[in-house]
Scaffold this active site. Structure first.
Site, PDB file in Angstrom:
ATOM      1  N   GLN A   1      51.570  37.639  41.109  1.00  0.00           N
ATOM      2  CA  GLN A   1      51.515  36.345  41.790  1.00  0.00           C
ATOM      3  C   GLN A   1      52.784  36.130  42.621  1.00  0.00           C
ATOM      4  OE1 GLN A   1      48.700  34.511  41.485  1.00  0.00           O
ATOM      5  NE2 GLN A   1      49.436  32.998  42.949  1.00  0.00           N
TER       6      GLN A   1
ATOM      7  N   VAL B   1      48.967  30.001  48.632  1.00  0.00           N
ATOM      8  CA  VAL B   1      49.136  30.798  47.412  1.00  0.00           C
ATOM      9  C   VAL B   1      49.987  30.004  46.427  1.00  0.00           C
ATOM     10  CG1 VAL B   1      49.964  32.996  46.475  1.00  0.00           C
ATOM     11  CG2 VAL B   1      49.134  32.905  48.818  1.00  0.00           C
TER      12      VAL B   1
ATOM     13  N   SER C   1      50.211  29.270  38.825  1.00  0.00           N
ATOM     14  CA  SER C   1      48.857  29.763  39.060  1.00  0.00           C
ATOM     15  C   SER C   1      48.069  29.917  37.762  1.00  0.00           C
ATOM     16  CB  SER C   1      48.903  31.109  39.767  1.00  0.00           C
ATOM     17  OG  SER C   1      47.613  31.660  39.776  1.00  0.00           O
TER      18      SER C   1
ATOM     19  N   HIS D   1      45.705  31.759  37.443  1.00  0.00           N
ATOM     20  CA  HIS D   1      45.296  33.155  37.291  1.00  0.00           C
ATOM     21  C   HIS D   1      46.180  33.886  36.281  1.00  0.00           C
ATOM     22  CE1 HIS D   1      42.085  33.372  40.261  1.00  0.00           C
ATOM     23  NE2 HIS D   1      42.772  32.468  40.929  1.00  0.00           N
TER      24      HIS D   1
ATOM     25  N   ASP E   1      38.082  34.013  40.837  1.00  0.00           N
ATOM     26  CA  ASP E   1      37.774  33.724  42.239  1.00  0.00           C
ATOM     27  C   ASP E   1      36.577  34.567  42.646  1.00  0.00           C
ATOM     28  OD1 ASP E   1      39.958  32.078  42.457  1.00  0.00           O
ATOM     29  OD2 ASP E   1      41.235  33.587  43.416  1.00  0.00           O
TER      30      ASP E   1
ATOM     31  N   GLU F   1      38.714  24.203  46.488  1.00  0.00           N
ATOM     32  CA  GLU F   1      38.467  25.652  46.394  1.00  0.00           C
ATOM     33  C   GLU F   1      37.115  25.879  45.729  1.00  0.00           C
ATOM     34  OE1 GLU F   1      41.580  27.854  44.452  1.00  0.00           O
ATOM     35  OE2 GLU F   1      43.051  27.374  45.998  1.00  0.00           O
TER      36      GLU F   1
ATOM     37  N   HIS G   1      36.993  29.024  43.197  1.00  0.00           N
ATOM     38  CA  HIS G   1      37.842  29.152  42.012  1.00  0.00           C
ATOM     39  C   HIS G   1      37.246  28.404  40.816  1.00  0.00           C
ATOM     40  CE1 HIS G   1      42.040  29.329  40.128  1.00  0.00           C
ATOM     41  NE2 HIS G   1      41.406  28.437  39.376  1.00  0.00           N
TER      42      HIS G   1
HETATM   43 ZN   LIG Z   1      41.847  31.206  42.298  1.00  0.00          ZN
END
Ligand SMILES: [Zn+2]
Length: 261
Positions: free
Chosen positions: A139, A168, A174, A176, A183, A226, A229
């Site tokens: 990331q 980002v 994040s 993630h 995603d 998003e 996501h």
């Molecule tokens: Zn994402």
């Protein structure tokens, strides 16, 4: 004689008219009462359905509030990551491979796999996992690349960072990094137009997934919409979030407040 004949005719005429009228009234009454009873039955049914539905909603709500007192916002699947709450750099969940070296939290991967399997069973094949777990380092690299891109465009460090941040997430911010976010497809809002998105909107909560950054919650999540996501939170939580139309931030707040009472 003629007069008598006329009188008989007249009386017959009157009798026929009266009988005809009586029959007409009778038929009219029958029709009207049938229609009324039909309507009132329907009315009763509608009323009964309303009562049943209301009871279901009340039961569901009671069930939810009963469950909520048992929920802990510290559950691994409810981990909140945003601009205020960051992921610890050392946090690495136990991972399992989805496919093509894309990894997901081991505790949640079966829900993701089931969801993808069921969506494909509906002949919706235009869906793929573009990105799932990302390490802190990965990331960081993505973020730095974006910053460098803006610096090359002539921005200073601060400007470049704030621009990069709109696209980002910073490494510690994040989802993630949790291994609980996925995603889909091209990672653009083109995804919104697909059958897969439509299906997810209707069914993802049954697999424990929520649309993490909805269009109407941008001011709360701090992240622009998003459609690609999706985040695993667990089935029970996802269903409540969906039912109440919350985003994760609102849901966590809701749980906190319910437990403070
Ligand atoms: Zn994402």
């Amino acid at each position: 004689m003629l007069v008598i004949k006329d009188k008989v005719k007249f009386t017959r005429g009157i009798i026929i008219i009266i009988t005809g009228f009586a029959l007409f009234i009778g038929v009219l009454y029958f029709c009207a009462s049938t229609v009324i009873s039909l309507f009132s039955k329907e009315g009763e049914e509608i009323l009964m359905n309303d009562i049943i539905e209301n009871n279901n909603v009340t039961e569901q709500t009671e069930q939810i509030s009963e469950n909520i007192s048992n929920y802990s916002i510290d559950e691994w699947n409810l981990k909140l990551v945003n601009k205020t709450y960051s992921v610890d750099k050392t946090y690495i969940p136990e991972l399992e491979e989805i496919s093509d070296e894309k990894m997901f939290d081991k505790r949640a991967i079966s829900y993701l796999k089931n969801m993808l399997e069921d969506i494909r069973k509906e002949n919706i094949t235009n869906i793929w996992v573009q990105s799932a777990y990302r390490s802190y380092e990965k990331q960081e690299e993505l973020f730095e690349n974006k910053v460098n891109y803006y610096i090359e465009q002539g921005k200073n460090q601060e400007e470049a960072e704030s621009l990069a941040q709109t696209i980002v997430q910073r490494p510690e911010m994040s989802e993630h990094n949790l291994g609980l976010a996925v995603d889909f497809n091209t990672v653009t809002n083109e995804f919104e137009k697909t059958k897969a998105f439509e299906w997810l909107q209707e069914n993802a909560q049954n697999y424990g997934f929520i649309l993490r950054y909805p269009k109407d919650k941008q001011d709360i999540t701090g992240i622009t919409y998003e459609s690609w996501h999706w985040r695993y939170v667990g089935i029970e939580h996802a269903k409540i979030i969906k039912q109440k139309g919350y985003c994760l931030e609102e849901y966590i707040k809701y749980l906190q407040e319910a437990q403070e009472v």
